[in-house]
Design a protein around this motif. Structure first.
Motif, short mmCIF file in Angstrom:
data_model
loop_
_atom_site.label_atom_id
_atom_site.label_comp_id
_atom_site.label_asym_id
_atom_site.label_seq_id
_atom_site.Cartn_x
_atom_site.Cartn_y
_atom_site.Cartn_z
N GLU A 128 0.81 -1.08 -0.04
CA GLU A 128 -0.09 0.14 -0.10
C GLU A 128 0.78 1.22 -0.01
N GLY A 129 0.44 2.41 -0.49
CA GLY A 129 1.19 3.59 -0.74
C GLY A 129 0.12 4.45 -0.31
N LEU A 130 0.69 5.74 0.14
CA LEU A 130 -0.26 6.80 0.36
C LEU A 130 -0.44 7.65 -0.74
N GLY A 131 -1.91 7.59 -1.12
CA GLY A 131 -2.62 8.19 -2.42
C GLY A 131 -3.20 9.48 -2.19
N GLY A 132 -3.47 9.89 -1.06
CA GLY A 132 -3.91 11.25 -0.69
C GLY A 132 -4.40 11.31 0.57
N TYR A 133 -4.91 12.68 0.69
CA TYR A 133 -5.14 12.99 2.23
C TYR A 133 -6.16 14.12 2.48
N TYR A 134 -6.77 14.16 3.60
CA TYR A 134 -7.62 15.16 3.78
C TYR A 134 -7.18 15.80 5.38
N LEU A 135 -7.04 17.14 5.34
CA LEU A 135 -6.93 17.72 6.75
C LEU A 135 -8.38 18.24 7.16
N ILE A 136 -8.92 17.76 8.10
CA ILE A 136 -10.48 18.55 8.57
C ILE A 136 -10.26 18.79 10.16
N GLN A 137 -11.30 19.66 10.37
CA GLN A 137 -11.74 19.81 11.85
C GLN A 137 -12.95 19.15 12.02
N ALA A 138 -12.81 18.80 13.35
CA ALA A 138 -14.00 18.11 14.03
C ALA A 138 -14.23 18.18 15.42
N ASP A 139 -15.19 17.98 16.22
CA ASP A 139 -15.31 17.90 17.35
C ASP A 139 -14.61 16.81 18.13
N ASP A 140 -14.76 15.56 17.56
CA ASP A 140 -14.02 14.26 18.13
C ASP A 140 -13.95 13.67 17.07
N LEU A 141 -13.50 12.38 17.57
CA LEU A 141 -13.11 11.26 16.71
C LEU A 141 -14.22 10.34 16.00
#
Length: 118
Positions: free
Chosen positions: A76-89
């Motif tokens: 497996e390789g890293l294909g992309g990402y998202y950086l998000i804000q959220a209240d909790d997991l």
């Protein structure tokens, strides 16, 4: 609100073998994720395939060593990402469940909290 990095891993060979129809469905699922997450998405990008990665690390002589390709030899390789804000997991997990990589047999999404140094 906390920040979370969603790291999308998968088998590049599987992604490369996707048909145009499969890519349209894949892109539609990412659009649905973005619509559901809304302004909580701070950033997100698809990355080039792992073989074009460059790795920089310390050499045994104390100098720097530049290597073509990813650092680890994995399927497996890293294909992309998202950086998000959220209240909790829990909120992040519900959003990440919308990503198509969660359900594909060759891929997964890693959720990592971002350290707040402020």
């Amino acid at each position: 609100m906390a920040k979370y990095m969603l790291l999308i891993f998968g088998d590049p060979k599987q992604w490369d073998a996707m048909t145009p129809e499969e890519w349209r469905a894949h892109d539609a699922a990412h659009a649905a994720f973005n619509a559901a997450a809304g302004s909580r998405v701070l950033r997100g990008e698809q990355l080039e395939s792992p073989p074009v990665a460059t790795t920089l690390r310390a050499g045994s002589d104390g100098g720097l060593v530049l290597t073509d390709g990813p650092f680890l030899e994995t399927k497996e390789g890293l294909g992309g990402y998202y950086l998000i804000q959220a209240d909790d997991l829990d909120e992040v997990t519900k959003l990440a469940a919308l990503l198509p990589e969660v359900r594909a047999a060759h891929s997964a999404v890693e959720i990592r909290p971002v350290v707040d140094h402020g």
